[in-house]
Design an enzyme around this catalytic site. Structure first.
Site, PDB file in Angstrom:
ATOM      1  N   PHE A  21       0.854  -1.197   0.000  1.00 32.22           N
ATOM      2  CA  PHE A  21       0.000   0.000   0.000  1.00 32.22           C
ATOM      3  C   PHE A  21       0.889   1.246   0.000  1.00 32.22           C
ATOM      4  O   PHE A  21       1.814   1.367   0.816  1.00 32.22           O
ATOM      5  CB  PHE A  21      -0.888  -0.017   1.254  1.00 32.22           C
ATOM      6  CG  PHE A  21      -1.762   1.200   1.383  1.00 32.22           C
ATOM      7  CD1 PHE A  21      -1.643   2.046   2.488  1.00 32.22           C
ATOM      8  CD2 PHE A  21      -2.678   1.527   0.389  1.00 32.22           C
ATOM      9  CE1 PHE A  21      -2.434   3.188   2.593  1.00 32.22           C
ATOM     10  CE2 PHE A  21      -3.481   2.658   0.497  1.00 32.22           C
ATOM     11  CZ  PHE A  21      -3.353   3.483   1.599  1.00 32.22           C
ATOM     12  N   SER A  26       2.779  -1.435  -7.442  1.00 36.22           N
ATOM     13  CA  SER A  26       2.369  -2.680  -6.787  1.00 36.22           C
ATOM     14  C   SER A  26       0.846  -2.801  -6.806  1.00 36.22           C
ATOM     15  O   SER A  26       0.291  -3.845  -7.139  1.00 36.22           O
ATOM     16  CB  SER A  26       2.883  -2.689  -5.343  1.00 36.22           C
ATOM     17  OG  SER A  26       2.152  -3.592  -4.542  1.00 36.22           O
ATOM     18  N   ASN A 108      16.900  -2.092  -0.053  1.00 34.43           N
ATOM     19  CA  ASN A 108      16.209  -2.171   1.240  1.00 34.43           C
ATOM     20  C   ASN A 108      16.821  -3.226   2.156  1.00 34.43           C
ATOM     21  O   ASN A 108      16.268  -3.501   3.227  1.00 34.43           O
ATOM     22  CB  ASN A 108      14.723  -2.486   1.037  1.00 34.43           C
ATOM     23  CG  ASN A 108      14.047  -1.507   0.100  1.00 34.43           C
ATOM     24  OD1 ASN A 108      13.475  -1.888  -0.923  1.00 34.43           O
ATOM     25  ND2 ASN A 108      14.139  -0.230   0.404  1.00 34.43           N
ATOM     26  N   GLU A 170      14.013   1.176   6.278  1.00 37.76           N
ATOM     27  CA  GLU A 170      13.953   0.607   4.928  1.00 37.76           C
ATOM     28  C   GLU A 170      15.313   0.627   4.231  1.00 37.76           C
ATOM     29  O   GLU A 170      15.392   0.453   3.018  1.00 37.76           O
ATOM     30  CB  GLU A 170      12.915   1.369   4.107  1.00 37.76           C
ATOM     31  CG  GLU A 170      11.504   1.318   4.687  1.00 37.76           C
ATOM     32  CD  GLU A 170      10.687   0.115   4.227  1.00 37.76           C
ATOM     33  OE1 GLU A 170      10.728  -0.186   3.015  1.00 37.76           O
ATOM     34  OE2 GLU A 170      10.023  -0.506   5.066  1.00 37.76           O
ATOM     35  N   HIS A 239       9.801   5.516  -1.053  1.00 39.87           N
ATOM     36  CA  HIS A 239      11.205   5.580  -0.605  1.00 39.87           C
ATOM     37  C   HIS A 239      11.821   6.823  -1.232  1.00 39.87           C
ATOM     38  O   HIS A 239      11.448   7.236  -2.334  1.00 39.87           O
ATOM     39  CB  HIS A 239      11.993   4.347  -1.069  1.00 39.87           C
ATOM     40  CG  HIS A 239      11.645   3.066  -0.356  1.00 39.87           C
ATOM     41  ND1 HIS A 239      11.506   1.858  -1.010  1.00 39.87           N
ATOM     42  CD2 HIS A 239      11.399   2.806   0.949  1.00 39.87           C
ATOM     43  CE1 HIS A 239      11.186   0.916  -0.143  1.00 39.87           C
ATOM     44  NE2 HIS A 239      11.135   1.460   1.052  1.00 39.87           N
ATOM     45  N   CYS A 356      16.446   0.360  -6.885  1.00 42.58           N
ATOM     46  CA  CYS A 356      15.887  -0.548  -5.860  1.00 42.58           C
ATOM     47  C   CYS A 356      16.608  -1.881  -5.860  1.00 42.58           C
ATOM     48  O   CYS A 356      16.732  -2.538  -4.826  1.00 42.58           O
ATOM     49  CB  CYS A 356      14.414  -0.811  -6.150  1.00 42.58           C
ATOM     50  SG  CYS A 356      13.359   0.629  -6.021  1.00 42.58           S
TER      51      CYS A 356
HETATM   52  N1  LIG Z   1      12.642  -0.332  -3.340  1.00 43.74           N
HETATM   53  C1  LIG Z   1      11.495  -0.829  -4.092  1.00 43.74           C
HETATM   54  C2  LIG Z   1      10.678  -1.764  -3.280  1.00 43.74           C
HETATM   55  C3  LIG Z   1       9.409  -2.244  -3.984  1.00 43.74           C
HETATM   56  C4  LIG Z   1       8.619  -3.164  -3.104  1.00 43.74           C
HETATM   57  N2  LIG Z   1       7.504  -3.710  -3.817  1.00 43.74           N
HETATM   58  C5  LIG Z   1       6.806  -4.727  -3.318  1.00 43.74           C
HETATM   59  O1  LIG Z   1       7.112  -5.240  -2.253  1.00 43.74           O
HETATM   60  C6  LIG Z   1       5.636  -5.218  -4.151  1.00 43.74           C
HETATM   61  C7  LIG Z   1       5.298  -6.666  -3.819  1.00 43.74           C
HETATM   62  C8  LIG Z   1       3.938  -7.036  -4.346  1.00 43.74           C
HETATM   63  O2  LIG Z   1       3.030  -6.185  -4.349  1.00 43.74           O
HETATM   64  O3  LIG Z   1       3.744  -8.223  -4.762  1.00 43.74           O
HETATM   65  C9  LIG Z   1       8.129  -2.420  -1.833  1.00 43.74           C
HETATM   66  O4  LIG Z   1       7.059  -1.805  -1.906  1.00 43.74           O
HETATM   67  O5  LIG Z   1       8.832  -2.516  -0.824  1.00 43.74           O
END
Ligand SMILES: NCCC[C@H](NC(=O)CCC(=O)O)C(=O)O
Length: 429
Positions: A21, A26, A108, A170, A239, A356
């Site tokens: 979220f 995502s 992260n 993070e 981030h 990332c």
């Molecule tokens: N630095 C980029 C991180 C992206 C990561 N996406 C996710 O975890 C998406 C996973 C999903 O929705 O299946 C996050 O939000 O931490």
């Protein structure tokens, strides 16, 4: 000194579960069919590209997914398949969380303070607790084991455990280092978010950032804690590395990345007079365009000849205002002399761009020699990786596949084959 990029290999369970979220990609790709094999090969192509640019490249490995061990803490019992089947039946969201391949985004994994900056002259790494999102909170123990294996020599490295979970951390995605060059003492900026009454979560806690700086023995005079702008968080920059990136003397940032940009720039200029601040005005590239293109989630690197290159996701070509700005920037006489666009579409559809996918570790020659070489890449090892991926990684994962015992077995077998192929014994990781 050289800066190594440790990319996280996309794991066999990579899928679009819509777990984050506040991360627009995502959410908008939730339920789509993923292509784990293609995604991992896109990642290997990126690592090859960096090697071809003359830059050292490292690798961090996918975590054990599905993570049945974590589910047992929730009262599920029996062998792994029984635990997983019960979770899928009772609360499929839990299974989606323990299938996430999110450890690929190694920005992260932790926060890295190179040796010139730290109190004891060693490179300090603090594992990130990633406590804001459940699926990411699983990662710290396995990340700690990998980092302790890769950077196990206490003469050169100190690896700190993750902070207590209420203090959201993070890692390097919310951290920027600037210095005359990698080998020189630098300044370190920690970017945190302040909880918003409404809207998206702020995932980096200021107390956590201060704790990392304290544990690394940083000089407070060379450290700044920066509040990320509420506007950036609200626009989906979950981030800091979605709206800013720094390398040596250059800060490349969106105008609206920070709550108080003038104070940030004043600090940088006071400690690093030769700093170059490349600020992209919102009037030319809106926050929305910056987040849709991931312009700032780029790798800003110093090539062997001393010129800087910006490694951007291919999506930057698809946002006219962004691509136009990049051409204008290149036509100018700035420090960034080249822009390279890479296809990382699979990772991007989960909100992870070039930056990332990597953890930056700047080391001198002695520290470099102390790194476990199994975590370092050369073209031949990339070939080995690609062969294992093509043979073992699933071609595609649709949402319902996450509950399929055959998929669980395939993901476990793929990771086992990878670890064996890369020379890791059973139980090492
Ligand atoms: N630095 C980029 C991180 C992206 C990561 N996406 C996710 O975890 C998406 C996973 C999903 O929705 O299946 C996050 O939000 O931490």
């Amino acid at each position: 000194m050289r800066e190594i990029n440790f990319d996280g290999l996309v794991g066999p369970s990579h899928n679009y579960a819509g777990l984050s979220f506040g991360n627009i990609a995502s959410a908008s790709n939730a339920g789509a069919v993923s292509s784990p094999r293609a995604a991992a090969l896109q990642g290997v192509a990126k690592m090859r590209h960096m090697l071809a640019l003359g830059l050292p490249q490292g690798l961090l490995l996918p975590h054990d997914r599905p993570d049945a061990t974590w589910l047992r803490q929730l009262g599920f019992a029996g062998d792994d398949d029984a635990v997983l089947a019960a979770a899928w039946r009772e609360d499929p969201g839990l299974l989606r969380n323990v299938m996430a391949a999110s450890a690929m985004w190694t920005a992260n994994a932790g926060t890295v303070s190179p040796a010139p900056d730290t109190g004891d002259g060693r490179c300090h790494i603090s594992v990130a607790n990633l406590s804001t999102m459940l699926h990411r909170s699983l990662e710290a123990p396995q990340t700690a084991r990998q980092l302790r294996l890769a950077f196990g020599d206490p003469c050169h490295f100190a690896v700190h455990d993750a902070l207590p979970s209420p203090l959201g951390d993070e890692g390097a995605a919310n951290f920027m280092r600037m210095a005359p060059r990698h080998a020189a003492r630098g300044i370190e900026l920690f970017v945190y978010g302040v909880r918003q009454e409404s809207g998206f979560p702020s995932r980096q806690n200021r107390t956590a950032s201060a704790a990392v700086a304290r544990r690394h023995g940083l000089d407070p005079a060379d450290t700044l804690f920066v509040q990320q702008s509420a506007a950036a968080i609200a626009a989906g920059a979950f981030h800091n590395d979605v709206v800013a990136v720094a390398n040596e003397t250059v800060l490349f940032t969106h105008e609206q990345a920070f709550e108080d940009p003038a104070a940030v720039y004043a600090f940088i200029r006071s400690r690093l007079p030769e700093a170059i601040i490349l600020e992209v005005p919102a009037a030319q590239v809106s926050l929305e365009a910056a987040i849709r293109s991931y312009l700032f989630n780029s790798q800003l690197v110093t090539l062997p000849d001393g010129a800087m290159a910006l490694i951007v996701p291919g999506e930057c070509r698809e946002v006219p205002a962004v691509w136009a700005w990049l051409q204008t920037m290149l036509a100018g006489n700035g420090p960034i002399r080249s822009v390279e666009a890479l296809d990382l579409r699979e990772s991007m559809r989960n909100g992870g761009g070039p930056a990332c996918l990597r953890l930056r570790v700047a080391v001198d020659d002695a520290a470099y020699a102390a790194i476990d070489p199994r975590f370092l890449l050369d073209p031949a090892r990339c070939d080995l990786l690609a062969g294992l991926i093509e043979r073992y990684w699933p071609e595609r994962i649709a949402p319902d596949d996450l509950g399929d015992p055959a998929m669980w077995r395939q993901c476990r077998a793929a990771r086992a084959a990878l670890l064996d192929g890369l020379g890791f014994g059973p139980g090492e990781l």
